[in-house]
Design a protein around this motif. Structure first.
Motif, PDB file in Angstrom:
ATOM      1  N   ALA A 110      -4.812  -9.510  -3.056  1.00  0.00           N
ATOM      2  CA  ALA A 110      -3.823  -9.888  -1.887  1.00  0.00           C
ATOM      3  C   ALA A 110      -2.990  -8.818  -1.436  1.00  0.00           C
ATOM      4  CB  ALA A 110      -3.271 -11.229  -1.989  1.00  0.00           C
ATOM      5  N   VAL A 111      -2.458  -8.044  -2.188  1.00  0.00           N
ATOM      6  CA  VAL A 111      -1.561  -6.912  -1.816  1.00  0.00           C
ATOM      7  C   VAL A 111      -2.272  -5.965  -0.928  1.00  0.00           C
ATOM      8  CG1 VAL A 111      -0.321  -5.042  -2.682  1.00  0.00           C
ATOM      9  CG2 VAL A 111      -0.258  -7.110  -4.112  1.00  0.00           C
ATOM     10  N   ASP A 112      -3.427  -5.390  -1.280  1.00  0.00           N
ATOM     11  CA  ASP A 112      -4.152  -4.735  -0.200  1.00  0.00           C
ATOM     12  C   ASP A 112      -4.364  -5.148   1.109  1.00  0.00           C
ATOM     13  OD1 ASP A 112      -5.026  -2.890  -2.394  1.00  0.00           O
ATOM     14  OD2 ASP A 112      -6.029  -4.516  -3.310  1.00  0.00           O
ATOM     15  N   ARG A 113      -4.576  -6.719   1.221  1.00  0.00           N
ATOM     16  CA  ARG A 113      -4.677  -7.070   2.611  1.00  0.00           C
ATOM     17  C   ARG A 113      -3.238  -7.461   3.121  1.00  0.00           C
ATOM     18  NH1 ARG A 113      -5.769 -13.347   2.451  1.00  0.00           N
ATOM     19  NH2 ARG A 113      -3.794 -13.384   1.606  1.00  0.00           N
ATOM     20  N   ASN A 114      -2.446  -8.032   2.443  1.00  0.00           N
ATOM     21  CA  ASN A 114      -1.290  -8.233   3.175  1.00  0.00           C
ATOM     22  C   ASN A 114      -0.317  -7.081   3.602  1.00  0.00           C
ATOM     23  OD1 ASN A 114      -1.852 -11.125   2.734  1.00  0.00           O
ATOM     24  ND2 ASN A 114      -0.898 -11.239   0.942  1.00  0.00           N
ATOM     25  N   ASP A 115      -0.310  -5.931   2.654  1.00  0.00           N
ATOM     26  CA  ASP A 115       0.864  -4.996   2.771  1.00  0.00           C
ATOM     27  C   ASP A 115       0.234  -3.827   3.723  1.00  0.00           C
ATOM     28  OD1 ASP A 115       2.226  -6.622   1.274  1.00  0.00           O
ATOM     29  OD2 ASP A 115       2.482  -5.167  -0.358  1.00  0.00           O
ATOM     30  N   PHE A 116      -1.187  -3.803   3.734  1.00  0.00           N
ATOM     31  CA  PHE A 116      -1.814  -2.511   4.170  1.00  0.00           C
ATOM     32  C   PHE A 116      -2.972  -3.116   5.496  1.00  0.00           C
ATOM     33  CE2 PHE A 116      -0.416  -1.643   0.099  1.00  0.00           C
ATOM     34  CZ  PHE A 116       0.368  -0.547   0.434  1.00  0.00           C
TER      35      PHE A 116
END
Length: 376
Positions: free
Chosen positions: A356-362
């Motif tokens: 989810a970090v890949d989706r949310n932060d980038f």
């Protein structure tokens, strides 16, 4: 084949100094009749050959010279009946667009504009063999011409938004980086490279060199060279040995000032805002500290902490747009085991995990952001 010498008397009258650089020309019989550059000074001589014999069409009895960029003032030539002298004006330093002919009569001057770019042609009209010529120049001394380089060395610094940690770049996927660079096919790039991965390498990046009159005109078609190298944790780009600056071979360039483009496999590409000149043996550009160094500034960049800038993350398929297609690819691979050559482009922060970090932060943060590097 017999060479027949011809002596031409040419008078050049200048209000400033000019330089002449001879271009490589393949004659119709397949030989290179002239190449390289000539240094011409007061009472100097330029030499070359033209092909007018068997197998040589009578329509191509021409030798071409480049007049050094930035020249201006009066250009006066006298010639014999066997020769025609033409000056051609171009809008770009590449001199690869349709030129404007500059009308010349023997002994009558043409005025050159320093903002334009010129070539100088010697055309033979009646000689029917492979012919050599010698043209004597008198008048103001001419400076050494600018030699178009065949290679250049790039000293570039760039950050990837995804790998940036507030100080430098993470190297979490270092052990997964392949020995072969992954950019074949990007704007016709082709390179077979097998390398041992340096310990502090972040990933492969592609450096492309373009030659154009302005950034807006630095299209895909103005590419004169490209090479893949390693992006290191400090943001520098190195050759495959991990220590040397990256060398790029050039083809088709006419000058020595270039725009530098940087590609990464899941970040939007960026380009220098202006043409870079050689200094101290390198073409140096820092994309991280001053947004004005990048074409279209912050529109093309991601703003990072500590007043730094980086390439925007989230473009899985390298189509120049961060959109729903990239999100769909992330969803398909969310939670899957990481594979650099398989689903690795969906790992937007280059930590070796797709979550989810890949989706949310980038990807979500950069949705609708597009590449600002000119294409066509």
């Amino acid at each position: 084949m017999k060479l027949k010498p011809i002596l031409l008397s040419l008078l050049f009258i200048f209000s400033i100094q000019f330089g002449l650089a001879q271009t490589a020309e393949t004659e119709p019989n397949g030989t290179i009749s002239q190449s390289g550059t000539q240094t011409v000074s007061t009472n100097g001589v330029i030499t070359g050959q033209v092909c007018l014999g068997a197998g040589c069409p009578s329509t191509d009895p021409v030798d071409h010279w480049i007049i050094t960029d930035g020249s201006s003032g009066s250009f006066i030539v006298t010639w014999s009946d066997d020769v025609v002298i033409n000056v051609r004006e171009y809008n770009t330093s590449a001199r690869n667009t349709a030129p404007t002919p500059i009308s010349l009569a023997s002994g009558v001057g043409a005025t050159l504009d320093a903002s334009k770019f010129y070539t100088f042609d010697i055309t033979f009209k009646t000689i029917a063999s492979l012919t050599s010529y010698s043209a004597t120049i008198s008048g103001t001394a001419l400076p050494d011409p600018v030699t178009a380089p065949s290679t250049l060395t790039v000293a570039a610094t760039v950050f990837l938004e995804g790998a940036y940690n507030g100080t430098n770049l993470n190297t979490a996927i270092n052990s997964s980086i392949p020995a072969q660079q992954p950019y074949n096919g990007v704007n016709s790039h082709s390179q077979t490279t097998s390398a041992t991965i340096p310990a502090n390498a972040v990933d492969w990046v592609l450096v492309e060199i373009r030659e154009a009159a302005s950034a807006a005109l630095a299209l895909n078609s103005t590419k004169v060279g490209s090479a893949a190298g390693f992006l290191m944790s400090d943001g520098t780009i190195k050759a495959t040995d991990g220590t040397s600056n990256l060398s790029v071979s050039l083809t088709g360039n006419s000058g020595s000032d270039f725009f530098i483009v940087i590609y990464h496999r899941n970040h939007l590409p960026i380009m220098s805002a202006s043409a870079i000149s050689e200094s101290g043996g390198n073409y140096t550009i820092d994309f991280t500290s001053n947004s004005a160094n990048t074409y279209q500034t912050t529109t093309a960049l991601a703003s990072l902490t500590n007043n730094k800038f980086g390439m925007p993350s989230g473009d899985v398929n390298q189509d120049g747009s961060i959109n729903s297609t990239d999100l769909s690819t992330w969803r398909t691979n969310n939670g899957a085991v990481y594979s650099y050559s398989g689903n690795g482009s969906a790992d937007f922060n280059l930590d070796g995990e797709i979550n989810a970090v890949d989706r949310n932060d980038f990807q979500q943060k950069n949705t609708s952001k597009t590449r600002q590097v000119p294409t066509t």
